[in-house]
Write an enzyme that holds these catalytic residues in place. Structure first.
Site, PDB file in Angstrom:
ATOM      1  N   GLU A 235      -0.385   3.501  15.807  1.00 53.22           N
ATOM      2  CA  GLU A 235       0.535   2.446  15.374  1.00 53.22           C
ATOM      3  C   GLU A 235       1.722   2.317  16.328  1.00 53.22           C
ATOM      4  OE1 GLU A 235       1.279   3.484  11.216  1.00 53.22           O
ATOM      5  OE2 GLU A 235      -0.531   2.397  10.660  1.00 53.22           O
ATOM      6  N   ASP A 314      -6.420   4.275   4.579  1.00 54.17           N
ATOM      7  CA  ASP A 314      -4.988   4.482   4.449  1.00 54.17           C
ATOM      8  C   ASP A 314      -4.522   4.381   3.000  1.00 54.17           C
ATOM      9  OD1 ASP A 314      -2.339   4.756   5.011  1.00 54.17           O
ATOM     10  OD2 ASP A 314      -2.088   2.860   6.036  1.00 54.17           O
ATOM     11  N   GLU A 342       2.676   3.713  -2.028  1.00 57.20           N
ATOM     12  CA  GLU A 342       2.711   2.610  -1.070  1.00 57.20           C
ATOM     13  C   GLU A 342       1.747   1.483  -1.429  1.00 57.20           C
ATOM     14  OE1 GLU A 342       1.924   3.831   2.935  1.00 57.20           O
ATOM     15  OE2 GLU A 342       1.804   1.768   3.671  1.00 57.20           O
TER      16      GLU A 342
HETATM   17  O1  GCW Z   1       0.344   4.023   5.440  1.00 57.04           O
HETATM   18  C1  GCW Z   1       0.772   3.641   6.711  1.00 57.04           C
HETATM   19  C2  GCW Z   1       2.128   3.121   6.507  1.00 57.04           C
HETATM   20  C3  GCW Z   1       3.094   3.371   7.625  1.00 57.04           C
HETATM   21  C4  GCW Z   1       3.034   4.843   7.965  1.00 57.04           C
HETATM   22  C5  GCW Z   1       1.613   5.154   8.416  1.00 57.04           C
HETATM   23  C6  GCW Z   1       1.403   6.633   8.684  1.00 57.04           C
HETATM   24  C7  GCW Z   1       4.788   6.285   8.659  1.00 57.04           C
HETATM   25  O2  GCW Z   1       2.028   1.753   6.237  1.00 57.04           O
HETATM   26  O3  GCW Z   1       4.364   2.992   7.168  1.00 57.04           O
HETATM   27  O4  GCW Z   1       3.963   5.194   8.940  1.00 57.04           O
HETATM   28  O5  GCW Z   1       0.688   4.809   7.438  1.00 57.04           O
HETATM   29  O6  GCW Z   1       0.898   7.298   7.794  1.00 57.04           O
HETATM   30  O7  GCW Z   1       1.741   7.094   9.751  1.00 57.04           O
END
Ligand code: GCW
Length: 767
Positions: A235, A314, A342
């Protein structure tokens, strides 16, 4: 509790007492009784004993930390009304690693935090007052957590700067009395960014030297520093790929600097390309963790732990267990869970996650001749690894109840309990938590326990069906509905819904081949449509909407039915909670009620958005005629408007009829009027409005020119525009209406929030 003052004694007491001591101390004083007792690290023993003629309640462990855990266990028993008269209990944690990660930024904001600002940082520094951090450590200790990484995995390199280290040492100081060890997230480019080197290549000796010096410096300040967490090549984060090096190279260079101090490195397996070409049917983000890490098995040092999210994508509302758990026989592993909700309602929705986690922890990966559930693999039992265990992203904040939703705290409690003993039943955990939090009133215990244990599948049923993922706005807040947002972009959270069908084909035969990452029996189960469980069907297969599920329903009808049933059940939570009035304290009663009412309203927003979207794309009507037909609903744009103007909401399914009305700032005040044409009687009116976080509009509702309700739209929802994130229901109960009555809503805009309205819905209330 006993009205007595505790004192420290060097000898065993002569009167009946509660004795807290380490096992070695007890062995010295009462070898006949404790000579044989064996306990591992962090374990404890609770025992009723007669020592030298006096009755004692003994709490002991090999270490002070074990004694502390034993004390909490004793207090828990007492609080839950259990007997302590014939105690003889030994407990040993399942795994050495029981950590939490906090995604706090140094400026005090928290990534994916939903309960106010950081308890650790403020304005680029560690807070002057760390009282809350100390209290948090106590809370963590009470559930057996022994490590905490305090800063975001998207790490600011500043955390390791020379002048910052004494600041983090202050956090370690408030953690220490509770046996919680400090950890930090670090950025692998630190040697270059703050170290002044021209490289951060993990194979460069200067880089190795930099890490070594840095940790020597840190350990001088924090002798019990636990280790670091690394997110790299993910990311947009820099990583070893910059120098064509591997995650093992990056992990090991840091691990070697930590090893002399017994520190560890958690290297996150959350490494994937977020610019995937979505037009290729073979591309699949779910494959990334295994593809990146399986080839490196055996290349990581012994003090490295690969930290693996529980599912391959995720933290979606439903995912299969990550295949990487059975892809690393020679490497330490930890499972990463997420307490902060989240993708599961952000503590606005009730969603008790231990039920979901259990499904993964107990899932047999078939990595050996004996059952190899995920819990045994990560705790190092299956492949006999030196360490491993559990990590959860928690993201508590300064809000009074840590996570925002008082019932959301059951997730943190449940995480700690499962990390200590993953064999526990989630129903038992829900009951324990309820008793400890709200007392032992049986109505309270029964009601809250039942709400908790059903809440995950309720949430799932009105959000992401059949393993398609949480159908939320995946490029934004991850909160409200946004079915389309996952498609046509590189993030790879695709569900591939098109006019013909839905689902990601991940089979080996015709799909991305993801199933090949599992061991044979698991692979075989998911490869075939017939043996893939319904709840994960769309994760593994692309099927037409008319495909008939194991339940006998078509996929499309299942989508409709589950969303209607889910919204109904969410409304039921409100009623269940209302039975507790007077049984729980007023403050929490009101706070939880407010959240549950929001959830019930938002579940309808979800239901309507998802159902309408699928009606649109599939062209197949709901067999029961519900979707698209809303008895009693009056669209705001169909009301008589003064000042208010209609506009299109994007995406259209996030507003009823795709439209809403707004009061532009050029108007002081606007109104929308509806002339009631039903029979005289008692009604409730639901007003669906949009509550953004960039303004505080004011609403007033009049019936026959008398104000019947008014409110300010000042909630902290993750939204700056009207849509699925901001859509909120205001319920006005008990109104007497007569035919011809004017129902008028007056909106006063504020800032960028234009007092937008979606619809009103009028329901007769039973006499
Ligand atoms: O779940 C996603 C999130 C990001 C997060 C990333 C991760 C900290 O949307 O905000 O970043 O994963 O786990 O690294």
């Amino acid at each position: 509790m006993l009205g007595r003052t505790l004192h420290e004694e060097k000898t065993l007491p002569r009167e009946s007492s509660i004795v807290l001591a380490t096992l070695s101390e007890l062995r010295a004083h009462a070898p006949a009784i404790f000579g044989q007792a064996v306990l591992g690290e962090d374990g404890f023993l609770l025992r009723k004993e007669r020592i030298d003629g006096t009755d004692c309640l003994v709490v002991t462990g090999t270490t002070d930390r074990g004694v502390l855990y034993g004390v909490f266990a004793l207090l828990s028993r007492i609080a839950r009304g259990e007997t302590v008269s014939a105690l003889n209990e030994t407990q040993q944690p399942y795994a050495p690693i029981r950590w939490v990660d906090e995604w706090d930024n140094l400026d005090g904001r928290i990534e994916r935090g939903y309960a106010g600002p950081s308890i650790f940082f403020e304005n680029g520094n560690v807070r002057a007052d760390l009282t809350r951090a100390g209290e948090y450590a106590r809370l963590l200790a009470s559930i057996g957590i022994n490590g905490c990484a305090i800063n975001n995995v998207n790490a600011n390199p500043r955390i390791l700067e020379d002048d910052f280290l004494p600041q983090v040492a202050r956090v370690a100081d408030v953690f220490r009395p509770w046996g919680v060890r400090l950890s930090l997230s670090v950025d692998v480019s630190s040697p270059k960014v703050i170290g002044g080197l021209d490289t951060f290549d993990p194979r460069d000796p200067r880089v190795a030297e930099w890490w070594k010096k840095k940790f020597d410096q840190l350990y001088a300040l924090v002798p019990d520093f636990a280790g670091v967490v690394v997110k790299a090549d993910s990311e947009g984060r820099l990583g070893p790929a910059t120098y064509q090096r591997t995650p093992a190279d990056a992990a090991n260079v840091i691990a070697r600097a930590l090893a002399p101090h017994h520190g560890i490195v958690f290297y996150r397996a959350f490494v994937y390309n977020h610019h995937l070409d979505w037009t290729s049917p073979k591309n699949d983000r779910a494959k990334a963790a295994y593809d990146n890490f399986h080839p490196l098995d055996g290349k990581f040092d012994d003090n490295v732990i690969v930290q693996i999210k529980h599912g391959p994508i995720d933290f979606q509302v439903r995912e299969p267990a990550s295949p990487l758990f059975s892809g690393l026989d020679k490497t330490n592993e930890a499972i990463e869970l997420q307490v902060t909700q989240e993708y599961t309602g952000q503590q606005r929705h009730l969603c008790f996650l231990p039920t979901m986690w259990k499904q993964v922890l107990d899932f047999d990966m078939h990595a050996g001749p004996q059952p190899t559930p995920v819990k045994d693999i990560v705790s190092g039992k299956t492949f006999d690894r030196p360490t491993g265990g559990f990590v959860a992203v928690v993201n508590v904040g300064m809000d009074a109840n840590w996570l925002g939703h008082p019932l959301g705290m059951a997730n943190l409690y449940g995480y700690g309990r499962l990390a200590w003993n993953p064999d526990l039943d989630s129903k038992v955990i829900a009951e324990e938590w309820t008793r400890l939090t709200f007392g032992n009133d049986s109505t309270v215990v029964r009601t809250i326990q039942s709400m908790l244990v059903s809440s995950w599948t309720v949430y799932e049923s009105y959000t992401g069906p059949l393993g398609a993922g949480t159908l939320t706005d995946i490029v934004g807040s991850h909160f409200g509905p946004g079915v389309e947002s996952s498609e046509r972009n590189g993030w790879g959270q695709w569900h591939r819904a098109d006019p013909g069908g839905i689902g990601m084909d991940r089979t080996a035969a015709t799909g991305t081949g993801y199933v090949d990452q599992y061991r044979a029996p698991v692979r075989k189960m998911y490869e075939s449509l017939d043996t893939t469980p319904d709840e994960l069907l769309l994760f593994f297969h692309h099927v037409p909407y008319t495909y008939v599920l194991g339940s006998g329903k078509t996929v499309i009808q299942h989508i409709y039915d589950s969303h209607y049933a889910g919204a109904q059940l969410a409304a039921g939570f409100v009623n269940q909670w209302k039975t507790l009035k007077g049984h729980v304290d007023e403050e929490r009663y009101e706070e939880v009620l407010g959240r549950l009412e929001f959830q019930a309203g938002h579940a309808i927003v979800w239901r309507d958005a998802v159902c309408n979207w699928f009606l649109g794309i599939s062209g197949i009507a709901d067999q029961y005629g519900r979707v698209g037909h809303y008895p009693g609903r009056i669209e705001a744009e169909a009301m008589q408007l003064e000042g208010y103007v209609p506009f299109d909401v994007v995406p259209r399914e996030t507003a009823s009829g795709g439209k809403a009305i707004e009061c532009l700032p050029s108007e002081q005040k606007c109104s929308a009027t509806y002339r009631f044409a039903g029979a005289a009687g008692r009604y409730e009116i639901d007003v669906e409005y949009f509550d953004q976080n960039n303004g505080k509009s004011h609403f007033r509702v009049f019936v026959r020119d008398r104000v019947v309700d008014e409110w300010v739209a000042d909630d902290r929802l993750p939204a700056t525009k009207p849509g699925g994130d901001s859509s909120t229901r205001r319920r006005i109960p008990g109104l007497a209406l007569r035919p011809g009555d004017n129902i008028r809503i007056e909106g006063v805009p504020d800032g960028e929030e234009h007092a937008a309205l979606d619809y009103i819905e009028i329901h007769a209330t039973p006499e």
